[in-house]
Design an enzyme around this catalytic site. Structure first.
Site, PDB file in Angstrom:
ATOM      1  N   GLU A 129       0.820   3.591 -25.910  1.00 20.03           N
ATOM      2  CA  GLU A 129       0.087   4.850 -26.016  1.00 20.03           C
ATOM      3  C   GLU A 129      -0.764   5.048 -24.743  1.00 20.03           C
ATOM      4  OE1 GLU A 129      -2.025   5.021 -29.633  1.00 20.03           O
ATOM      5  OE2 GLU A 129      -2.634   7.115 -29.355  1.00 20.03           O
TER       6      GLU A 129
ATOM      7  N   ARG B 103       4.682 -13.749 -33.556  1.00 19.77           N
ATOM      8  CA  ARG B 103       4.972 -14.002 -34.979  1.00 19.77           C
ATOM      9  C   ARG B 103       6.467 -13.993 -35.266  1.00 19.77           C
ATOM     10  NH1 ARG B 103       0.198 -11.220 -34.767  1.00 19.77           N
ATOM     11  NH2 ARG B 103       1.260  -9.226 -34.820  1.00 19.77           N
TER      12      ARG B 103
END
Ligand code: AMP
Length: 181
Positions: free
Chosen positions: A105, A68
């Protein structure tokens, strides 16, 4: 900043960003910029803000992060009449490239840049749609710096300020059009 119809430019941009809960996985509120892209007024406002900020600063490339970031980076580079460089996920760039891996993560990810895309000493602005934890943008900064480029600022349309991604990019300066607390 006020527009002719009295509506604040910032309100117009904010209203054009849609929250989509639980996408792509439960617990994530996805900031959907497709209504912003579909609005010539709101999209134009964002590009106006960025153009004003970076005009006359000696910046020669916009480095945009997949995917994006490309949408905003390409429009901004055209306004500034400078080049645009893509930073992409592994395996997408065809020519000689360098890679930077970063931790998620769970697991890791990586981004790549063509080795001739930024010249030594060249001043660049890095752009993406959204700053979350800062891992992606920090990796993009490392790539530019490895090529000898100077990152003047990292710019985002949206900053999720509560995740403090800004700290991860320090000492590179961060600019965001909209902050969410
Ligand atoms: P990060 O590396 O954590 O700063 O994540 C930034 C990248 O993930 C950007 O390219 C964003 O497009 C995307 N991203 C992360 N969180 C969101 C979210 N809540 N809504 C939309 N995009 C997101």
């Amino acid at each position: 900043m006020k527009k002719e119809n009295g509506e604040s430019m910032m309100d117009r941009i904010r209203e054009a960003i849609r929250d989509v809960p639980d996408f792509p996985k439960p617990g994530i509120i996805f900031k959907d910029i497709t209504p912003l892209l579909a609005s010539p007024e709101a999209f134009g406002d964002v590009i106006d803000i960025l153009e004003q900020r970076y005009t006359g600063k000696g910046i020669s490339k916009i480095v945009a992060i997949e995917s994006r970031g490309f949408l905003f980076g390409a429009a901004l580079a055209d306004r500034l009449k400078i080049g645009m460089v893509p930073v992409r996920k592994p395996g997408k760039l065809p020519y000689r490239k360098i890679r930077h891996e970063y931790k998620l993560e769970y697991g890791s990810d990586a981004v790549e840049i063509h080795e001739d895309a930024v010249l030594r000493g060249e001043k660049v602005v890095i752009i993406d749609d959204l700053l979350a934890t800062g891992g992606t943008a920090a990796a993009a900064i490392s790539l530019v710096q490895e090529l000898g480029g100077v990152v003047m600022e990292a710019a985002f349309v949206i900053e999720l300020a509560f995740l403090n991604g800004r700290a991860k990019l320090s000492p590179v300066q961060v600019f965001s059009v909209l902050e969410y607390d």
